[in-house]
Design a protein around this motif. Structure first.
Motif, mmCIF file in Angstrom:
data_model
loop_
_atom_site.group_PDB
_atom_site.id
_atom_site.type_symbol
_atom_site.label_atom_id
_atom_site.label_comp_id
_atom_site.label_asym_id
_atom_site.label_seq_id
_atom_site.Cartn_x
_atom_site.Cartn_y
_atom_site.Cartn_z
ATOM 1 N N ILE A 1 0.843 -1.202 0.000
ATOM 2 C CA ILE A 1 0.000 0.000 0.000
ATOM 3 C C ILE A 1 0.872 1.244 0.000
ATOM 4 O O ILE A 1 1.810 1.362 0.789
ATOM 5 C CB ILE A 1 -0.941 -0.009 1.213
ATOM 6 C CG1 ILE A 1 -1.945 -1.167 1.088
ATOM 7 C CG2 ILE A 1 -1.680 1.318 1.347
ATOM 8 C CD1 ILE A 1 -2.780 -1.366 2.338
ATOM 9 N N VAL A 2 0.532 2.188 -0.869
ATOM 10 C CA VAL A 2 1.169 3.502 -0.902
ATOM 11 C C VAL A 2 0.063 4.540 -0.696
ATOM 12 O O VAL A 2 -0.890 4.577 -1.472
ATOM 13 C CB VAL A 2 1.894 3.744 -2.245
ATOM 14 C CG1 VAL A 2 2.511 5.141 -2.267
ATOM 15 C CG2 VAL A 2 2.953 2.675 -2.471
ATOM 16 N N PRO A 3 0.139 5.371 0.356
ATOM 17 C CA PRO A 3 -0.932 6.334 0.614
ATOM 18 C C PRO A 3 -1.146 7.282 -0.568
ATOM 19 O O PRO A 3 -0.210 7.590 -1.321
ATOM 20 C CB PRO A 3 -0.427 7.089 1.847
ATOM 21 C CG PRO A 3 0.545 6.156 2.504
ATOM 22 C CD PRO A 3 1.197 5.411 1.382
ATOM 23 N N TYR A 4 -2.380 7.715 -0.710
ATOM 24 C CA TYR A 4 -2.721 8.673 -1.772
ATOM 25 C C TYR A 4 -3.402 9.882 -1.149
ATOM 26 O O TYR A 4 -4.309 9.746 -0.321
ATOM 27 C CB TYR A 4 -3.653 8.037 -2.804
ATOM 28 C CG TYR A 4 -4.260 9.049 -3.738
ATOM 29 C CD1 TYR A 4 -3.482 9.664 -4.714
ATOM 30 C CD2 TYR A 4 -5.600 9.419 -3.603
ATOM 31 C CE1 TYR A 4 -4.032 10.618 -5.563
ATOM 32 C CE2 TYR A 4 -6.155 10.360 -4.458
ATOM 33 C CZ TYR A 4 -5.364 10.963 -5.427
ATOM 34 O OH TYR A 4 -5.903 11.915 -6.252
ATOM 35 N N GLU A 5 -2.946 11.062 -1.551
ATOM 36 C CA GLU A 5 -3.593 12.311 -1.176
ATOM 37 C C GLU A 5 -3.793 13.151 -2.431
ATOM 38 O O GLU A 5 -2.888 13.209 -3.288
ATOM 39 C CB GLU A 5 -2.742 13.094 -0.172
ATOM 40 C CG GLU A 5 -2.613 12.426 1.184
ATOM 41 C CD GLU A 5 -1.829 13.280 2.160
ATOM 42 O OE1 GLU A 5 -1.463 14.417 1.777
ATOM 43 O OE2 GLU A 5 -1.593 12.817 3.289
ATOM 44 N N GLU A 6 -4.953 13.740 -2.546
ATOM 45 C CA GLU A 6 -5.242 14.569 -3.711
ATOM 46 C C GLU A 6 -4.195 15.687 -3.827
ATOM 47 O O GLU A 6 -3.917 16.395 -2.861
ATOM 48 C CB GLU A 6 -6.639 15.168 -3.602
ATOM 49 C CG GLU A 6 -7.088 15.880 -4.866
ATOM 50 C CD GLU A 6 -8.528 16.329 -4.786
ATOM 51 O OE1 GLU A 6 -8.967 17.046 -5.703
ATOM 52 O OE2 GLU A 6 -9.216 15.957 -3.803
ATOM 53 N N GLY A 7 -3.601 15.791 -4.999
ATOM 54 C CA GLY A 7 -2.546 16.768 -5.223
ATOM 55 C C GLY A 7 -1.169 16.273 -4.857
ATOM 56 O O GLY A 7 -0.168 16.958 -5.090
ATOM 57 N N GLY A 8 -1.085 15.063 -4.257
ATOM 58 C CA GLY A 8 0.206 14.499 -3.872
ATOM 59 C C GLY A 8 0.835 13.697 -5.007
ATOM 60 O O GLY A 8 0.375 13.717 -6.146
ATOM 61 N N GLN A 9 1.900 12.983 -4.665
ATOM 62 C CA GLN A 9 2.624 12.197 -5.659
ATOM 63 C C GLN A 9 1.764 11.026 -6.133
ATOM 64 O O GLN A 9 1.156 10.322 -5.327
ATOM 65 C CB GLN A 9 3.936 11.677 -5.077
ATOM 66 C CG GLN A 9 4.785 10.897 -6.076
ATOM 67 C CD GLN A 9 6.085 10.418 -5.468
ATOM 68 O OE1 GLN A 9 6.315 10.567 -4.267
ATOM 69 N NE2 GLN A 9 6.945 9.839 -6.294
ATOM 70 N N VAL A 10 1.746 10.829 -7.442
ATOM 71 C CA VAL A 10 0.968 9.748 -8.042
ATOM 72 C C VAL A 10 1.921 8.760 -8.698
ATOM 73 O O VAL A 10 2.782 9.148 -9.498
ATOM 74 C CB VAL A 10 -0.036 10.296 -9.085
ATOM 75 C CG1 VAL A 10 -0.808 9.149 -9.725
ATOM 76 C CG2 VAL A 10 -0.993 11.273 -8.419
#
Length: 541
Positions: A77-86
């Protein structure tokens, strides 16, 4: 444009229920979401969550996460935040889901998830839903937080992505035992086994299955290569733009010398360019003798019983040692490979197991060079009528040399059939996946078939490319690395290469048919369009 996602249950286990989650008060269906959709669509993904507690509900936190793979192929799992690294090939930015969901006792709740697929999407993309159940604030004793990951794996229909999965390198090394906590940890431990580490790279845009084989050859005193070991690379899947280091256990130690490692992959059922590496291997000074694989002879390959409630039936199979060395053989009776952990909406693979009914004697014995012996099978059937038409078990023979090193293996199948009733030969075909290859105008065809009938199949797959008037323009077989029968609920990959370099622009039909002993058991039809921009594929049925 809005579309419903075709959910493929090939990866689901135990009827898509999560046993660990059930123990904590809820069940989730499905455990994996996978499908093919056109770019530019909005996809509904319903996740069914059922409260298993008789008294209280649970509040689940919902997080959209990104997925990567560890070197052994497991999702991480890699965390996701809107506007963050994709991450490359991440579908997380496309997903909208509520931040939490309430699951009431003995009730089913639908978690509504939306995925807006951009019109520019091509190839495979992945993401995940992380469901977190925290312990109640007033919980006593051990307080556990349960996290359950639901991977979402999306393939996009339309313009084919490039398939480029290759076996890039292979090395030889010893695996040492873990001496942590040993009294004499400073002493140099004797190696456990030799490992080929295969480097598999996905440089393309497809989420592909791969499997294959590793061969290890030894150069003898006459400078002739002599094969000493062949080991399968177990099938697994690889995300786009990802590299895996796959360990392949040879099951034996090697003396010093010159070795050649040969590797061959089947990617989505299609054979790829093989790899060869010559290695001067130091070897272990205590290992002097070089031993080779043997091919145990085992007949018949399929042994059949008629089911009679409460009856006992005997039989025998014959095993032969064709080598010049004695071997110690052990026999295990198990559910056939490919059926374990698989399920449909109505049936689990374990429901069709005959392994608990069958004993083998002797279960452990020594075979001298050139010797054969009979193994006695004793079947004890339950005192009730059979619930299903056919049941299966697999005899697994493992041969080892006197020093414990692996010598070879063999399998035989036991089929138990109810005399009354009818065999149903049927297969479910996923839409044929079309991927572009490095050579212009050449495409990889990948077919995944699941045996949804109640009897084993001996499948043969073939594709036809038809003109608008039905005239056949291209035809060919889809090959598979796997041989032997396809068990009920088991899946198999088939692949081929299609040359469209001289095909005129226009609209065509791509028809794929799976046959068993000449009878048709499954088919899928797709539209294929060829234009100046390339090839596009759309599933009809």
């Amino acid at each position: 444009m809005r579309a419903a996602l075709l959910v493929l249950l090939a990866l689901l286990t135990l009827g898509a229920m999560a046993p660990g989650a059930a123990a904590q008060g809820f069940q989730v269906r499905p455990l994996t979401v996978e499908g093919e959709v056109p770019p530019g669509t909005t996809v509904d993904i319903p996740i069914e969550i059922t409260g298993t507690s008789q008294l209280e509900g649970r509040l689940l936190e919902v997080d959209v996460v990104q997925l990567a793979q560890t070197p052994d192929g497991a999702f991480t799992i890699v965390p996701y935040e809107e506007g963050g690294q994709v991450l490359p090939r991440s579908a997380a930015p496309w997903i909208t889901a509520p931040s939490e969901v309430q699951v009431d006792a003995r009730q089913t709740t639908i978690l509504e998830v939306l995925m807006r697929v951009p019109a520019s999407a091509q190839g495979s993309h992945v993401a995940g839903l992380l469901l977190t159940a925290r312990p109640p604030e007033d919980a006593e004793g051990l307080r556990l937080t349960l996290r359950l990951l639901v991977p979402i794996i999306l393939g996009t229909e339309g313009r084919p992505a490039r398939q480029d999965v290759r076996l890039a390198d292979a090395t030889l090394s010893y695996r040492l035992p873990d001496v942590t906590g040993a009294e004499d940890a400073a002493a140099a431990p004797f190696p456990e086994t030799t490992v080929v580490t295969a480097r598999v790279e996905n440089r393309g845009g497809t989420y592909s299955r791969f499997g294959g084989d590793i061969w290890v050859d030894y150069k003898d005193a006459s400078d002739t290569w002599r094969q000493i070991r062949r080991v399968p690379i177990e099938e697994r899947r690889l995300l786009p733009e990802t590299t895996l280091m796959v360990p392949v256990d040879l099951g034996r130690l090697l003396p010093a010398g010159d070795y050649r490692v040969r590797g061959e992959l089947y990617v989505d059922g299609r054979r790829t360019v093989p790899l060869r590496r010559e290695i001067a291997f130091e070897g272990h000074p205590d290992i002097k003798d070089l031993v080779t694989d043997i091919e145990l002879g085992l007949s018949p390959e399929v042994f059949e019983y008629d089911y009679r409630a409460g009856a006992r039936r005997t039989g025998s199979v014959t095993v032969e040692n064709p080598s010049i060395d004695p071997v110690d053989v052990t026999v295990e009776v198990a559910l056939p490979e490919g059926m374990g952990g698989r399920a449909s909406a109505e049936l689990r693979g374990e429901d069709l197991s005959a392994a608990g009914w069958i004993d083998v004697a002797p279960a452990r014995f020594t075979l001298r060079p050139g010797q054969s012996r009979n193994l006695r099978l004793l079947a004890r059937f339950p005192g009730t009528d059979a619930a299903h038409q056919n049941y299966y078990a697999e005899l697994r023979l493992d041969a080892r040399y006197g020093d414990g090193q692996r010598a070879g293996s063999a399998t035989a199948l036991v089929e138990v059939t109810r005399p009354e009733g009818e065999d149903v030969a049927r297969a479910e075909l996923e839409p044929l996946r079309v991927s572009s290859l490095e050579e212009a105008g050449h495409y990889a065809l990948a077919l995944r078939a699941v045996n949804t009938g109640n009897v084993l199949l001996r499948p043969e797959a073939r594709y036809s490319l038809l003109a608008a008037d039905g005239a056949e323009l291209r035809r060919g077989d889809l090959a598979s690395e796997a041989a032997g029968p396809l068990m009920p609920l088991a899946a198999r990959s088939f692949g081929a290469t299609l040359d469209l370099s001289e095909l005129p622009e226009g609209e065509y039909v791509l028809l794929t048919i799976l046959r068993d002993s000449g009878r048709e058991v499954g088919e899928v039809t797709q539209r294929l369009s060829r234009s100046a921009e390339g090839v596009a594929v759309e599933t009809v049925r």
